[in-house]
Design a protein around this motif. Structure first.
Motif, short mmCIF file in Angstrom:
data_model
loop_
_atom_site.label_atom_id
_atom_site.label_comp_id
_atom_site.label_asym_id
_atom_site.label_seq_id
_atom_site.Cartn_x
_atom_site.Cartn_y
_atom_site.Cartn_z
N SER A 160 4.53 11.12 -3.53
CA SER A 160 4.16 9.81 -3.01
C SER A 160 5.09 9.42 -1.87
N ASP A 161 4.58 8.59 -0.97
CA ASP A 161 5.42 8.04 0.07
C ASP A 161 6.17 6.81 -0.43
N ASP A 162 5.92 6.41 -1.69
CA ASP A 162 6.65 5.31 -2.33
C ASP A 162 6.74 5.62 -3.82
N VAL A 163 7.80 6.35 -4.21
CA VAL A 163 7.95 6.82 -5.59
C VAL A 163 7.95 5.65 -6.58
N ALA A 164 8.66 4.58 -6.26
CA ALA A 164 8.74 3.42 -7.17
C ALA A 164 7.36 2.79 -7.37
N MET B 72 0.84 -1.18 0.00
CA MET B 72 0.00 0.00 0.00
C MET B 72 0.89 1.24 0.00
N HIS B 73 0.46 2.26 -0.77
CA HIS B 73 1.15 3.54 -0.75
C HIS B 73 0.13 4.65 -0.98
N HIS B 74 0.58 5.89 -0.81
CA HIS B 74 -0.27 7.06 -0.97
C HIS B 74 0.34 7.99 -2.01
N ASN C 84 -4.62 9.99 -1.90
CA ASN C 84 -5.18 8.78 -2.48
C ASN C 84 -4.45 7.61 -1.86
N ARG C 85 -5.17 6.56 -1.58
CA ARG C 85 -4.56 5.34 -1.00
C ARG C 85 -4.65 4.24 -2.05
N TRP C 86 -3.51 3.63 -2.35
CA TRP C 86 -3.44 2.62 -3.39
C TRP C 86 -2.98 1.31 -2.77
N GLU C 87 -3.67 0.24 -3.08
CA GLU C 87 -3.33 -1.09 -2.57
C GLU C 87 -2.40 -1.78 -3.54
#
Length: 127
Positions: free
Chosen positions: A73-77, A1-3, A124-127
């Motif tokens: 994003s908190d997770d660019v990759a 999960m990332h945002h 936005n929250r992405w799974e």
């Protein structure tokens, strides 16, 4: 999960000195200048925005002047991979901090690391 979320409107300026461009955009948008030299290298100027608004950054560039968006994003990759799955293309990885990408429409944009201390609202929250 990332945002992720829209974080910055970047005004790319093909100019030698950003001060004149910053003055114009400050007056045009009704936003005071926060910094004429954000990183000390003459490449970035910033206008003041509220914490719940996208940042407005002016960037001195070598290519033609244009406007592009940054998605933080908190997770660019993970975010770059998610956007690739939607049809975007990775163009260039810059300074281990962001991806330059291209939408299927040909528009360039960047996926960047988190820009503000408070990461929200409008996430936005992405799974």
């Amino acid at each position: 999960m990332h945002h992720s979320r829209l974080c910055t409107l970047v005004i790319d300026c093909k100019v030698d000195d950003l001060a004149e461009s910053a003055q114009f955009w400050s007056q045009a948008l009704g936003k005071p200048i926060a910094s004429l030299d954000q990183d000390g290298d003459g490449r970035y100027a910033e206008l003041e925005t509220a914490d719940n608004e996208p940042m407005i950054l002016l960037q001195r560039v070598d290519h033609d002047s244009r406007v592009h968006l940054d998605i933080e994003s908190d997770d660019v990759a993970a975010e770059a991979a998610r956007l690739e799955a939607l049809g975007a293309k990775k163009i260039a990885f810059r300074h281990e901090r962001w991806w330059v990408m291209e939408a299927p429409s040909g528009h360039r944009f960047c996926v960047v690391r988190r820009q503000r201390v408070q990461f929200g609202p409008h996430l936005n929250r992405w799974e």
